[in-house]
Scaffold this motif. Structure first.
Motif, short mmCIF file in Angstrom:
data_model
loop_
_atom_site.label_atom_id
_atom_site.label_comp_id
_atom_site.label_asym_id
_atom_site.label_seq_id
_atom_site.Cartn_x
_atom_site.Cartn_y
_atom_site.Cartn_z
N GLU A 11 0.82 -1.22 0.00
CA GLU A 11 0.00 0.00 0.00
C GLU A 11 0.85 1.26 0.00
N ALA A 12 2.09 1.17 0.48
CA ALA A 12 2.94 2.34 0.56
C ALA A 12 3.63 2.66 -0.76
N VAL A 13 3.53 1.76 -1.72
CA VAL A 13 4.22 1.94 -3.00
C VAL A 13 3.29 2.61 -4.01
N SER A 14 3.78 3.65 -4.65
CA SER A 14 2.99 4.31 -5.68
C SER A 14 2.95 3.43 -6.92
N ALA A 15 1.75 3.31 -7.51
CA ALA A 15 1.59 2.54 -8.75
C ALA A 15 1.05 3.43 -9.84
N ILE B 95 -6.50 16.59 -4.12
CA ILE B 95 -5.67 15.63 -4.84
C ILE B 95 -4.24 16.15 -4.97
N ILE B 96 -4.09 17.42 -5.29
CA ILE B 96 -2.75 18.01 -5.42
C ILE B 96 -2.00 17.93 -4.09
N CYS B 97 -2.68 18.28 -3.01
CA CYS B 97 -2.05 18.21 -1.67
C CYS B 97 -1.69 16.78 -1.31
N ARG B 98 -2.59 15.85 -1.59
CA ARG B 98 -2.36 14.43 -1.27
C ARG B 98 -1.13 13.91 -2.00
N ARG C 142 0.81 11.01 1.25
CA ARG C 142 0.30 10.54 2.55
C ARG C 142 -0.89 9.60 2.44
N ASP C 143 -1.17 9.12 1.22
CA ASP C 143 -2.34 8.26 1.09
C ASP C 143 -2.05 7.17 0.09
N VAL C 144 -2.75 6.03 0.25
CA VAL C 144 -2.55 4.90 -0.64
C VAL C 144 -3.08 5.18 -2.05
#
Length: 529
Positions: free
Chosen positions: A381-385, A462-465, A470-472
């Motif tokens: 979950e911590a990995v960006s896809a 979305i830009i802040c996230r 900080r989010d999956v």
């Protein structure tokens, strides 16, 4: 050592000169199975020379072996706390840690930490609970799995300590007559165990019986220098350690609930399930929570038998024992059928934020599409896809697979008797229809939480996230625009069964909860007409 000489050895170890380092003053903590001496920068733990059936410390050799096992097991979760096994030498009246002379006893030497560091002595934060859940899930993922040819984790091995707990509590003549309650608990336990035998066997075959900690509750967890340290694993009985991971989770959940921290118990359970993906454990959770509450009741009953029952401590132990019995019985009751909630809305609308609030406020299991999609592809979950549209793990068929997984999980969880909140965009009516159909088939109430916010708010979130990572969720502005074009708004019956939430306005959680309950009441009334 002669049992009669043991109290003299304990008294001798209260002297600072019994230690090879500064130790003044020495503090003594006694449990139902051990003595712990807090001496200077260290702590020393000795086993009591007793045989309680479920543990046997009756010989010096057994106590030595158990000290060595305690060191091995606890270095898994608290490697910097557990140092070595030391001999207690000399005579009972002049005992010394280390030194020369005959060995009287053995002790586990540990680094000392303040007792205020124990989780049962401090106010717990949500962040700490999340960290604990992740730590336990990762621990369970790496520990050894029981061989299916071993006797560990069989239905019979599971039932034996449950029945033994009840027998040992019954044997405590110092309690008000608990026979009727214990009879009800035993009847329920045996019936529930019988019904769950196929599940117990399946989980054993699938590798969920592992060499766990075995005694994981707040009193055995400390926050030392900002790090979580879980200590005092069960070394004396492998059958109490080689268990289904569900049993370990049930102990912590029960312990938090007993302390009154129900919201944190729900938070811990949800975060563990997210991290591990083991939603099936919910089938066994109530059985194991009853078992774990009875373990604590048994400990209190044993302490009652070892102390003056008329003392202040004896009175407290009796009250605590009864409280655990009441808690165990409360887990045997089902109050209502489970409920299904769908949190739908575009990326950035606040579905997951609301879901995190609701999973503490309500007894529900929160399923997130972003997490389950990554699990399907074996991605953390911590990995960006992130990838281009319709690529990576976000091609159309992968999205259908994700909704199919959410549907299977929701059906299973509802079948175990738990409420479910499914957190996904649900931008098409066809995807929502599958879940409405699930509710109809199971004859349970269902509701949509329709979240929205002004488009500039969605874009800003979305830009802040993305900037904060900080989010999956991997959704970006391109994804948001695609969703806006494909959105099929709620209509007809769906609108009638929806709670609309403008997260740009920011309704309070109590407002949302009141509207949810009101909507379920209305649905129930319309169903009964």
């Amino acid at each position: 050592m002669d049992v009669d000489a043991f109290p003299r050895l304990i008294e001798a170890l209260m002297r600072p000169d019994a230690y090879p380092h500064p130790a003044d003053p020495v503090e003594h903590i006694e449990t139902h199975i051990s003595h712990v001496f807090l001496a200077g920068a260290f702590a020393y733990k000795l086993k009591k020379p007793i045989d309680l059936g479920f543990l046997d410390f009756s010989t010096l050799e057994r106590r030595r072996r158990c000290c060595e096992e305690e060191l091995r097991l606890n270095r898994r979760l608290a490697p910097d706390l557990y140092l070595c096994v030391v001999a207690v030498t000399g005579t009972p009246d002049a005992s010394r840690i280390g030194g020369s002379g005959s060995v009287q006893e053995y002790a586990v030497q540990m680094h000392r930490f303040p007792q205020e560091a124990l989780l049962d002595r401090q106010e717990l934060s949500g962040d700490l609970i999340d960290r604990l859940a992740v730590k336990v899930a990762e621990f369970h993922a790496r520990i050894p799995v029981a061989d299916t040819e071993s006797p560990f984790g069989t239905p019979e091995a599971l039932l034996a300590p449950m029945v033994e707990n009840l027998a040992q509590i019954r044997a405590c003549a110092l309690l008000p007559d608990p026979c009727e309650r214990l009879d009800r608990l035993e009847t329920w336990t045996r019936a529930r165990w019988q019904a769950l035998i196929p599940m117990i066997e399946r989980r054993r075959r699938n590798g969920y019986v592992r060499e766990c900690h075995g005694d994981m509750h707040r009193g055995n967890i400390a926050l030392v220098d900002g790090e979580i340290r879980i200590f005092d694993a069960i070394e004396f009985n492998p059958f109490l350690r080689w268990i289904d991971t569900a049993s370990e989770i049930a102990f912590l959940v029960m312990d938090l609930e007993e302390s009154g921290a129900t919201a944190l118990a729900r938070r811990f359970l949800n975060r563990y399930l997210e991290r591990s993906g083991d939603y099936e454990l919910l089938a066994l959770l109530d059985l194991y929570k009853v078992y774990r509450a009875l373990v604590r009741a048994k400990v209190m009953a044993i302490r009652l038998g070892q102390a003056d029952p008329d003392s202040a401590q004896g009175s407290r132990d009796r009250i605590t024992c009864i409280r655990y019995l009441e808690l165990a019985e409360s887990y045997t009751a089902r109050s209502r059928p489970p409920r299904l909630l769908m949190a739908c809305g575009l990326s950035g609308s606040g579905k997951s934020c609301l879901g995190h609030q609701l999973r503490e406020a309500l007894p529900l299991i929160h399923l997130r599409s972003d997490i389950e999609r990554k699990r399907l592809f074996g991605i953390s979950e911590a990995v960006s896809a992130r990838a281009s549209l319709d690529a990576g793990i976000y091609f159309p068929t992968a999205t259908e697979w994700t909704y199919a997984r959410l549907l299977r999980l929701a059906e299973g969880i509802l079948g175990y008797g738990y409420d479910v909140l499914v957190d996904a965009t649900f931008i098409t009516g066809a995807r929502r229809a599958r879940f409405w159909d699930l509710a109809r088939r199971r004859r349970i109430p269902a509701l949509i939480l329709a979240l929205d916010a002004p488009v500039d708010v969605l874009r800003s979130r979305i830009i802040c996230r993305q900037a904060e990572n900080r989010d999956v969720s991997d959704a970006d502005l391109r994804v948001l625009e695609r969703q806006r074009l494909a959105l099929e708004p709620l209509a007809g019956e769906e609108r009638a069964r929806a709670v609309f939430i403008d997260t740009g306005r920011g309704p309070t959680l109590p407002e949302v909860l009141a509207r949810i309950e009101s909507a379920f009441v209305s649905e129930r009334a319309s169903t009964e007409q």
